[in-house]
Design an enzyme around this catalytic site. Structure first.
Site, PDB file in Angstrom:
ATOM      1  N   CYS A 187       0.815  -1.228   0.000  1.00 28.89           N
ATOM      2  CA  CYS A 187       0.000   0.000   0.000  1.00 28.89           C
ATOM      3  C   CYS A 187       0.846   1.274   0.000  1.00 28.89           C
ATOM      4  O   CYS A 187       0.362   2.332  -0.383  1.00 28.89           O
ATOM      5  CB  CYS A 187      -0.955   0.006   1.186  1.00 28.89           C
ATOM      6  N   HIS A 234      -3.871   7.077   1.320  1.00 27.16           N
ATOM      7  CA  HIS A 234      -4.056   5.742   0.745  1.00 27.16           C
ATOM      8  C   HIS A 234      -5.441   5.248   1.159  1.00 27.16           C
ATOM      9  O   HIS A 234      -5.829   5.376   2.326  1.00 27.16           O
ATOM     10  CB  HIS A 234      -2.961   4.797   1.254  1.00 27.16           C
ATOM     11  N   ASN A 289      -9.919  -0.974  -1.699  1.00 28.01           N
ATOM     12  CA  ASN A 289      -8.494  -0.695  -1.491  1.00 28.01           C
ATOM     13  C   ASN A 289      -7.719  -1.316  -2.647  1.00 28.01           C
ATOM     14  O   ASN A 289      -7.671  -2.538  -2.787  1.00 28.01           O
ATOM     15  CB  ASN A 289      -8.072  -1.309  -0.143  1.00 28.01           C
TER      16      ASN A 289
HETATM   17  N1  ACO Z   1     -18.650  -9.568   6.790  1.00 19.98           N
HETATM   18  C1  ACO Z   1     -19.219  -9.851   7.954  1.00 19.98           C
HETATM   19  N2  ACO Z   1     -18.518 -10.104   9.075  1.00 19.98           N
HETATM   20  C2  ACO Z   1     -17.172 -10.060   8.982  1.00 19.98           C
HETATM   21  C3  ACO Z   1     -16.515  -9.772   7.788  1.00 19.98           C
HETATM   22  C4  ACO Z   1     -17.309  -9.524   6.644  1.00 19.98           C
HETATM   23  N3  ACO Z   1     -16.770  -9.223   5.440  1.00 19.98           N
HETATM   24  N4  ACO Z   1     -15.183  -9.808   7.994  1.00 19.98           N
HETATM   25  C5  ACO Z   1     -15.010 -10.110   9.297  1.00 19.98           C
HETATM   26  N5  ACO Z   1     -16.206 -10.270   9.886  1.00 19.98           N
HETATM   27  C6  ACO Z   1     -16.493 -10.582  11.282  1.00 19.98           C
HETATM   28  C7  ACO Z   1     -15.328 -11.246  11.964  1.00 19.98           C
HETATM   29  O1  ACO Z   1     -15.342 -12.651  11.731  1.00 19.98           O
HETATM   30  C8  ACO Z   1     -15.581 -10.903  13.421  1.00 19.98           C
HETATM   31  O2  ACO Z   1     -16.567 -11.769  13.912  1.00 19.98           O
HETATM   32  P1  ACO Z   1     -16.504 -12.313  15.431  1.00 19.98           P
HETATM   33  O3  ACO Z   1     -16.597 -11.076  16.285  1.00 19.98           O
HETATM   34  O4  ACO Z   1     -17.699 -13.190  15.528  1.00 19.98           O
HETATM   35  O5  ACO Z   1     -15.196 -13.010  15.556  1.00 19.98           O
HETATM   36  C9  ACO Z   1     -16.189  -9.510  13.349  1.00 19.98           C
HETATM   37  O6  ACO Z   1     -16.667  -9.357  11.992  1.00 19.98           O
HETATM   38  C10 ACO Z   1     -15.227  -8.405  13.680  1.00 19.98           C
HETATM   39  O7  ACO Z   1     -13.993  -8.602  12.972  1.00 19.98           O
HETATM   40  P2  ACO Z   1     -12.805  -7.578  13.076  1.00 19.98           P
HETATM   41  O8  ACO Z   1     -11.688  -8.046  12.204  1.00 19.98           O
HETATM   42  O9  ACO Z   1     -12.500  -7.320  14.523  1.00 19.98           O
HETATM   43  O10 ACO Z   1     -13.480  -6.275  12.449  1.00 19.98           O
HETATM   44  P3  ACO Z   1     -12.958  -4.796  12.397  1.00 19.98           P
HETATM   45  O11 ACO Z   1     -13.972  -3.906  12.948  1.00 19.98           O
HETATM   46  O12 ACO Z   1     -11.550  -4.660  12.887  1.00 19.98           O
HETATM   47  O13 ACO Z   1     -12.939  -4.505  10.827  1.00 19.98           O
HETATM   48  C11 ACO Z   1     -11.317  -4.349   9.044  1.00 19.98           C
HETATM   49  C12 ACO Z   1     -12.094  -5.287   9.980  1.00 19.98           C
HETATM   50  C13 ACO Z   1     -12.314  -3.641   8.161  1.00 19.98           C
HETATM   51  C14 ACO Z   1     -10.410  -5.229   8.207  1.00 19.98           C
HETATM   52  C15 ACO Z   1     -10.508  -3.305   9.845  1.00 19.98           C
HETATM   53  O14 ACO Z   1      -9.818  -3.944  10.896  1.00 19.98           O
HETATM   54  C16 ACO Z   1      -9.496  -2.560   9.005  1.00 19.98           C
HETATM   55  O15 ACO Z   1      -9.824  -1.800   8.128  1.00 19.98           O
HETATM   56  N6  ACO Z   1      -8.198  -2.715   9.280  1.00 19.98           N
HETATM   57  C17 ACO Z   1      -7.144  -1.977   8.588  1.00 19.98           C
HETATM   58  C18 ACO Z   1      -7.027  -2.350   7.156  1.00 19.98           C
HETATM   59  C19 ACO Z   1      -5.831  -1.626   6.576  1.00 19.98           C
HETATM   60  O16 ACO Z   1      -5.620  -0.460   6.798  1.00 19.98           O
HETATM   61  N7  ACO Z   1      -5.011  -2.311   5.822  1.00 19.98           N
HETATM   62  C20 ACO Z   1      -3.781  -1.673   5.376  1.00 19.98           C
HETATM   63  C21 ACO Z   1      -3.686  -1.614   3.977  1.00 19.98           C
HETATM   64  S1  ACO Z   1      -3.796  -3.169   3.214  1.00 19.98           S
HETATM   65  C22 ACO Z   1      -2.228  -3.478   2.557  1.00 19.98           C
HETATM   66  O17 ACO Z   1      -1.238  -2.881   2.819  1.00 19.98           O
HETATM   67  C23 ACO Z   1      -2.133  -4.673   1.635  1.00 19.98           C
END
Ligand code: ACO
Length: 335
Positions: A115, A262, A292
């Site tokens: 990223c 980003h 993304n």
């Molecule tokens: N649909 C429904 N439920 C989902 C989904 C989905 N697509 N994905 C995960 N869940 C569930 C999980 O299983 C979990 O369920 P549980 O509580 O029963 O275990 C629940 O939702 C919460 O999961 P979290 O991972 O804690 O959700 P969070 O609120 O953290 O959101 C996300 C996830 C969107 C990925 C967030 O953490 C995020 O944006 N992180 C940063 C991403 C980022 O900046 N990446 C950097 C760039 S990428 C790169 O460099 C390649």
């Protein structure tokens, strides 16, 4: 020492729109969950029936950028290509672009910083121009994520976030003082490499071994992300990179005209916007439409913002990225 400035911009995204509702038909997810957590409404995923690949999309974006720069392709004297999803394991995408654009035998460098790839690539290009080594560099970010995602419920935490697309900029020598790229700041912290990665195949466990093991639970060849951990680090590192860039130029956040973060997650971008007290018109986001797109995200957003007239002569434009590695950085531009 010379300055460098962006003389041309272009982007290309595949036609195939995949909405959150489309995803909810193939995995256990909902439009509501995706929008609430990420801000994403839809993304583009390559239709395998088309000729779109990481390199062909890069070529399409590059042609637009070169044409808008007013240069001919033979004026370009170097290519820098940022991607985590090259068409082949090796060689990288830069040589594919050199070939497909029928360019002379100029150098082509690939950047593997996920990223942060475009910010790193732009910074490298800036150094080459500053020293006088090159005059016009084609800087590309392109990704084909959809070809390598786990499209079952098992992969939903990662798969719903990523989209395909490409963007390109021509960076050119500029003799006007105080114009163009003012500074770039690049960082890494490899101890967190395993929090956001794709582990396999790797040279210690190559494809024949993976096939031999035939383990249906093997997820190693799909991207893994510790979402909350990445989120926490992203908001801190984004901010630090922006502050470092501003301070190096004796600028303050009030001086920012346009911030292009980003497009990792709309919530991250909104957090940064609040932290720097920037009004809505000063932050450009398009993650809603493209997801993304990793190394392509900043350059697609920059191009769109410019096309919509949101970037004007003399504006202070700040690019900031954070991603796998971890790597992060910023580029400060006087347009
Ligand atoms: N649909 C429904 N439920 C989902 C989904 C989905 N697509 N994905 C995960 N869940 C569930 C999980 O299983 C979990 O369920 P549980 O509580 O029963 O275990 C629940 O939702 C919460 O999961 P979290 O991972 O804690 O959700 P969070 O609120 O953290 O959101 C996300 C996830 C969107 C990925 C967030 O953490 C995020 O944006 N992180 C940063 C991403 C980022 O900046 N990446 C950097 C760039 S990428 C790169 O460099 C390649």
């Amino acid at each position: 020492m010379y300055n460098s400035k962006i003389s041309g911009l272009g982007y290309y995204v595949p036609d195939n729109i995949v909405t959150n509702n489309d995803l909810s038909k193939i995995m256990d997810t909902t439009d509501e969950w995706i929008q609430e957590r990420t801000g994403i409404k839809e993304r583009r995923w390559i239709d395998p029936k088309t000729d779109d690949t990481t390199s062909t999309m890069a070529v399409k974006a590059s042609k637009i950028a070169i044409e808008r720069s007013g240069l001919k392709k033979n004026d370009i004297d170097f290519i820098i290509f940022a991607t985590l999803s090259p068409d082949m394991y090796f060689p990288g995408g830069g040589v594919r672009v050199q070939d497909m654009l029928e360019m002379p035998t100029i150098g082509a460098l690939d950047v593997r910083n996920q990223c942060s790839g475009f910010v790193y690539a732009l910074s490298v290009a800036d150094q080459f121009i500053k020293t006088g080594m090159y005059k016009n560099i084609l800087v590309i970010g392109s990704e084909n994520h959809s070809g390598g995602l786990d499209k079952s419920t098992r992969g939903r935490g990662v798969t719903v976030i990523f989209g395909d697309g490409a963007g390109a900029a021509v960076l050119s020598r500029c003799e006007q003082k105080g114009k163009g790229i003012l500074s770039s700041h690049l960082y890494s912290e490899g101890k967190h490499a395993r929090e956001l990665m794709m582990d396999g195949p790797h040279t210690g466990r190559w494809i024949p071994e993976i096939l031999k093991e035939n383990d249906p639970n093997d997820e190693s060849y799909y991207p893994y992300m510790n979402g909350p951990f990445v989120f926490k680090h992203a908001v801190t590192r984004f901010s630090e990179a922006i502050v470092d860039g501003l301070e190096a130029n004796n600028l303050k956040s009030e001086n920012i005209d346009v911030l292009i973060p980003h497009q990792a997650n709309l919530r991250i971008a909104q957090f940064i916007q609040r932290k720097f007290k920037l009004s809505d018109d000063k932050v450009y986001n398009n993650i809603m439409n493209y997801g993304n797109t990793t190394a392509a995200s900043i350059i697609i957003a920059l191009t769109e913002a410019w096309e919509k007239g949101k970037i004007k002569e003399n504006d202070l434009v700040v690019l900031a990225a954070f991603g796998a590695g971890f790597t992060w950085g910023s580029v400060i531009i006087r347009w």
